[in-house]
Design an enzyme around this catalytic site. Sequence first.
Site: not given
Length: 641
Positions: A321-323
Amino acid sequence: MKRLINASVEIKLTAICALAIFIAFIGEFSGLIGHETAIIFYLVAYLSGGFYGFTETLKDLKNYEINIDFLMISAAIGAAFIGQWLEGSILLFLFSLSGALEGFALDKSKKAIHSLMELRPNRALLQLPDGREETVPVEQLQIGHHVVVKPGEYIPIDGNVIEGFTDVDQSAITGESVPVAKEAGSQVFAATLNQQGAITIKVTRRSEDTTLAKIIRLVEEAQRNKARTQRFLDRFEPVYAISIVAFVLVLIFIPLLYFGQEFDSVFYRAMTVLVVASPCALIISTPASIISAIANGARNGILFKGGAHIEQTAYIRTIAFDKTGTLTKGEHLVTDIVPVNHPCAAANDLDQITEESLLSIAAGCEKTSEHHLAVALLKKAHENGVEPITALNMQAVPGKGVYAEWNNRKVAVGNLRLFDGIAKNWPASLADTAKKLQTEGKTVIYIVVDDQPAGVIALADQLRPAAQKTIDELRKLGVEKIVMLTGDNEQVARNIADQLKLDEVYAELLPNQKLEIIERLKSGGQVAMVGDGVNDAPALAASDLGIAMGAAGTDVALETSDIVLMADDLTKLPYLLKLSRKSKKIVWQNITFSLAVIIMLLAGVFIIDLPLTAGVIGHEGSTLLVVLNGLRLLKSGGGGL
Ligand code: ADP
Ligand code: MG
């Protein structure tokens, strides 16, 4: 293969075929017509029932290819050759009937998405510059036109609200069930339902370029773009067809030449083998399922860019996941503004750095940036009534920040990586301040003028409320590793990763370093990357499966990913996994079932002399069953999803 078009013409020909068979059979049986006349009716049945199969066969033969239709047509001609007109015409009747029904069934899943188009009104209420209103066809709307949408009406075009407040049900586009509040400046989409307020919108896309039109185009392309299993089966079809022909020739000539068996019964058996061994069900098993799954996804705000991605999703073992903007809302709030004494104090405009001037510099530099942080800084300046400085030559450095010029000074806003080499000369107290803010989970950016710090601004983001639940569900679904990649500071990243109990976290990454991590993760199995498309394009592209989130209205994300979640809704991820696993299951059920039927029917021919008609029914019946099984994937929610 089965033709998927003109199902309605085919059904008429099938009816003619049935009628001709009926007249021939009853007429001859009752003695009303003679054998020759009956044969004329059978010929009519052959021509009408075999029309499509025959034209397809000719098309393929011209390319020196043989297909399943060829097998069916040969079997029917063979049956006529030994006087089995009735069985031959029943074969063609059922073949053509199942072809037509398949056509209808597949059309149904293809059209399931097209029905969205019907939600979009054909006419719009155009507001003329003099204030008068006029109803015009949506095709005539131009970018910049003002359109009035009354309460309870569907919005006719993509645009930005310029007047009024309302809630809009966007489920047709994003799959979100909860209406979204809209006010001046909000984006609205064609085919979504305006609920209680009258709004005026300014058109941002022409009717053929709306998000809705794009979704429909993508889904139609996806349905043409084949899944891997299907590509394999397509390659396998001609080889298989030729093998069957060879096998049938052996079945005819060996008994005749070496065992002196009677021609008619040998030939009849060979024709039955020709029919039951044909892999119609096998070939249709995959597209019938995949096309339905794509339609199901589209109705739930999940856009597959190709059938292949549905299969691929089922094999994902790691999700990265990207944050910012993905696990978090991406709506930062400025929490702390900490000016420091700028050393180049002497008699210039900067000797007194205040909270206000610091915010003004930061906001001015970020004016042209689309980054979440930039948006937050500009918003804060606006709220506090602070006028941003007029910066020039602004330049964004992905993953680091922005540079600009202002009154012949070099200004920069970003994280420490933007100041490599010069930050070591800064006062230690600044590092302490930053550290303290970061341990609180805040993102810290430095504002630097002529290489000297003017202060820091801290911003806080919030976890999406659904993040924890989504991660837990993904684990329950057996995803082995869940990691987070972010360009943000280590401490901030840890803070979030600990809250969500992620397996691994990689912080302070530049966009291309995210790509390297993805490559590394791939050694442990298939990797999906979930990003918000702001600057995750390289990582999305490098992963086995790029999933862009919240992409309604942003073109980059639509283009760089394999799967698009239209809404900012993480809970669609477990749904996506379940849908693709269910599709995989149904595809394999279909394949296994088709093969089992072929084997059983073949055994029947050799063990109990299965009649041709029974073989035909078994063969066509199994074809229809796999299509119907595939259609189960159209159903949302139910069926264990
Ligand atoms: P993420 O990977 O979390 O989505 P990005 O790669 O977009 O984050 O950005 C990483 C970091 O780079 C940010 O936390 C910020 O420190 C810095 N940065 C990037 N763009 C900007 C900008 N326009 N202004 C200030 N800082 C920025
Ligand atoms: Mg991001």
